[in-house]
Design an enzyme around this catalytic site. Structure first.
Site, PDB file in Angstrom:
ATOM      1  N   LYS A  36       1.123   4.163  -2.928  1.00 22.63           N
ATOM      2  CA  LYS A  36       0.758   5.567  -2.717  1.00 22.63           C
ATOM      3  C   LYS A  36       1.935   6.500  -2.996  1.00 22.63           C
ATOM      4  CE  LYS A  36      -3.577   5.072  -1.628  1.00 22.63           C
ATOM      5  NZ  LYS A  36      -4.627   5.603  -2.511  1.00 22.63           N
ATOM      6  N   TYR A  64       0.845  -1.207   0.000  1.00 25.08           N
ATOM      7  CA  TYR A  64       0.000   0.000   0.000  1.00 25.08           C
ATOM      8  C   TYR A  64       0.877   1.252   0.000  1.00 25.08           C
ATOM      9  CZ  TYR A  64      -3.567   3.343   1.607  1.00 25.08           C
ATOM     10  OH  TYR A  64      -4.422   4.419   1.718  1.00 25.08           O
TER      11      TYR A  64
HETATM   12  N1  NAD Z   1      -9.404   6.215   5.124  1.00 29.96           N
HETATM   13  C1  NAD Z   1      -8.142   6.582   5.307  1.00 29.96           C
HETATM   14  O1  NAD Z   1      -7.641   6.662   6.437  1.00 29.96           O
HETATM   15  C2  NAD Z   1      -7.282   6.900   4.119  1.00 29.96           C
HETATM   16  C3  NAD Z   1      -6.025   7.455   4.365  1.00 29.96           C
HETATM   17  C4  NAD Z   1      -5.212   7.774   3.293  1.00 29.96           C
HETATM   18  C5  NAD Z   1      -5.640   7.533   1.999  1.00 29.96           C
HETATM   19  N2  NAD Z   1      -6.872   6.981   1.788  1.00 29.96           N
HETATM   20  C6  NAD Z   1      -7.266   6.736   0.417  1.00 29.96           C
HETATM   21  O2  NAD Z   1      -8.484   7.384   0.145  1.00 29.96           O
HETATM   22  C7  NAD Z   1      -9.164   6.712  -0.912  1.00 29.96           C
HETATM   23  C8  NAD Z   1     -10.610   6.452  -0.528  1.00 29.96           C
HETATM   24  O3  NAD Z   1     -10.619   5.550   0.573  1.00 29.96           O
HETATM   25  P1  NAD Z   1     -11.800   5.494   1.663  1.00 29.96           P
HETATM   26  O4  NAD Z   1     -11.169   5.618   2.961  1.00 29.96           O
HETATM   27  O5  NAD Z   1     -12.906   6.395   1.283  1.00 29.96           O
HETATM   28  O6  NAD Z   1     -12.244   3.963   1.516  1.00 29.96           O
HETATM   29  P2  NAD Z   1     -13.609   3.303   1.004  1.00 29.96           P
HETATM   30  O7  NAD Z   1     -13.386   1.841   1.117  1.00 29.96           O
HETATM   31  O8  NAD Z   1     -14.779   3.898   1.680  1.00 29.96           O
HETATM   32  O9  NAD Z   1     -13.655   3.745  -0.526  1.00 29.96           O
HETATM   33  C9  NAD Z   1     -12.887   3.132  -1.519  1.00 29.96           C
HETATM   34  C10 NAD Z   1     -13.766   2.946  -2.730  1.00 29.96           C
HETATM   35  O10 NAD Z   1     -12.968   2.433  -3.810  1.00 29.96           O
HETATM   36  C11 NAD Z   1     -13.757   1.481  -4.513  1.00 29.96           C
HETATM   37  N3  NAD Z   1     -12.916   0.559  -5.252  1.00 29.96           N
HETATM   38  C12 NAD Z   1     -12.101  -0.406  -4.760  1.00 29.96           C
HETATM   39  N4  NAD Z   1     -11.528  -1.073  -5.767  1.00 29.96           N
HETATM   40  C13 NAD Z   1     -11.976  -0.506  -6.923  1.00 29.96           C
HETATM   41  C14 NAD Z   1     -11.745  -0.760  -8.294  1.00 29.96           C
HETATM   42  N5  NAD Z   1     -10.917  -1.745  -8.693  1.00 29.96           N
HETATM   43  N6  NAD Z   1     -12.360   0.016  -9.214  1.00 29.96           N
HETATM   44  C15 NAD Z   1     -13.207   1.010  -8.820  1.00 29.96           C
HETATM   45  N7  NAD Z   1     -13.485   1.270  -7.530  1.00 29.96           N
HETATM   46  C16 NAD Z   1     -12.863   0.523  -6.592  1.00 29.96           C
HETATM   47  C17 NAD Z   1     -14.540   0.764  -3.422  1.00 29.96           C
HETATM   48  O11 NAD Z   1     -15.668   0.079  -3.941  1.00 29.96           O
HETATM   49  C18 NAD Z   1     -14.895   1.918  -2.506  1.00 29.96           C
HETATM   50  O12 NAD Z   1     -16.155   2.477  -2.850  1.00 29.96           O
HETATM   51  C19 NAD Z   1      -8.351   5.431  -1.173  1.00 29.96           C
HETATM   52  O13 NAD Z   1      -7.500   5.650  -2.295  1.00 29.96           O
HETATM   53  C20 NAD Z   1      -7.523   5.288   0.074  1.00 29.96           C
HETATM   54  O14 NAD Z   1      -6.332   4.572  -0.144  1.00 29.96           O
HETATM   55  C21 NAD Z   1      -7.704   6.667   2.817  1.00 29.96           C
END
Ligand code: NAD
Length: 257
Positions: A165, A161
């Site tokens: 990123k 991961y």
């Molecule tokens: N939540 C955190 O703490 C955090 C921190 C840093 C970065 N992020 C990043 O933020 C972004 C959103 O994450 P989140 O926390 O809202 O999680 P989340 O799980 O709520 O949302 C992720 C979404 O991506 C979709 N997804 C997964 N694989 C996919 C694919 N192959 N094609 C299309 N859609 C796909 C999922 O269905 C989901 O709706 C991600 O890139 C995550 O890595 C999150």
């Protein structure tokens, strides 16, 4: 023209991948609130009901199924968006997955899975958006990276991961310079620990893990999805016309500590 006026997205068309997820939906909501036509693109069926929740406001919401790990699916999604709405001005690559696995135990499967969605997926979105934006004179691309791109976080571990990123952030810097003369801005936004279901995959349901995170975050709380969304909406807009090749952390000071 005031800064608020320069943040108006009326007449602009945006795609938000991961738009059925917590951060993606918050981003789609803010773009919609600023007047954009927003296409929520996600792997899961509930993206349709997420889009249906956006009504009565300034913008317009639409949705499509997309698997960002497939370049054909991403290309089709961009083509379909242009067919339905005429253009593409903003691409937000927010789809992502996470897990918790120590490096010595790291499976090949998790490595390929996370690279396929987080890194290949972001690249396919950036490339497809750039091809389209070049034809219409420019646009703004924002990819969601993470604190994991610039710091070591923990106690949970997910080296694949983190590398995915860091790759996303560097891709944005690199492509921003390559496309600067095409008027296509490319930036990354790096959330800290944010209150979403994704954190369950890395241990939020474990109270001692959650406490350790909160202790380590200078503001002593998780970020909320809307705080990530506000920053993405700014970068999407003309108010950020001078910003390209930047990685903006929204992490309550985590990466600075
Ligand atoms: N939540 C955190 O703490 C955090 C921190 C840093 C970065 N992020 C990043 O933020 C972004 C959103 O994450 P989140 O926390 O809202 O999680 P989340 O799980 O709520 O949302 C992720 C979404 O991506 C979709 N997804 C997964 N694989 C996919 C694919 N192959 N094609 C299309 N859609 C796909 C999922 O269905 C989901 O709706 C991600 O890139 C995550 O890595 C999150």
């Amino acid at each position: 023209m005031s800064t608020i006026d320069r943040m108006n997205l009326s007449g602009k068309v945006a795609i938000v991948t991961g738009g059925g997820g917590d951060i993606g939906f918050a981003i789609a909501t803010q773009l919609y609130n600023l007047g954009a036509v927003v296409v929520l693109a996600d792997l899961k069926d509930s993206v349709a009901s997420a889009a249906a929740r956006l009504k009565g406001g300034k913008g317009k919401a639409d949705w499509l199924k997309m698997d960002v790990s497939s370049s054909a699916s991403v290309d089709d999604g961009v083509a379909e968006t242009v067919k339905r709405h005429g253009r593409l001005d903003v691409m937000v690559a927010a789809a992502g997955i996470a897990y918790d696995q120590k490096t010595l135990d790291h499976s090949d499967d998790n490595w390929h899975r996370v690279m396929g969605v987080n890194l290949d997926g972001a690249f396919f979105c950036v490339r497809a958006a750039g091809r389209q934006m070049e034809k219409t004179g420019g646009g703004s691309i924002i990819a969601i990276s993470s604190i994991c791109a610039v710091t070591t976080s923990g106690p949970e571990k997910h080296i694949g991961y983190d590398v995915s990123k860091a790759g996303v952030a560097h891709m944005c810097r690199n492509v921003a310079v390559e496309w600067a003369d095409k008027n296509i801005r490319v930036n990354a936004v790096g959330p800290g620990y944010t209150n979403t279901v994704l954190l369950n995959e890395v241990g939020m349901t474990n109270p001692s893990m959650l406490k350790e995170w909160i202790d380590d975050i200078p503001v002593h709380r998780l970020m909320e999805p809307r705080e990530i969304a506000d920053v993405v909406a700014f970068l999407a807009s003309d108010a950020a016309s001078g910003i390209t090749g930047h990685e903006l952390m929204v992490d309550g000071g985590y990466s600075a500590s």
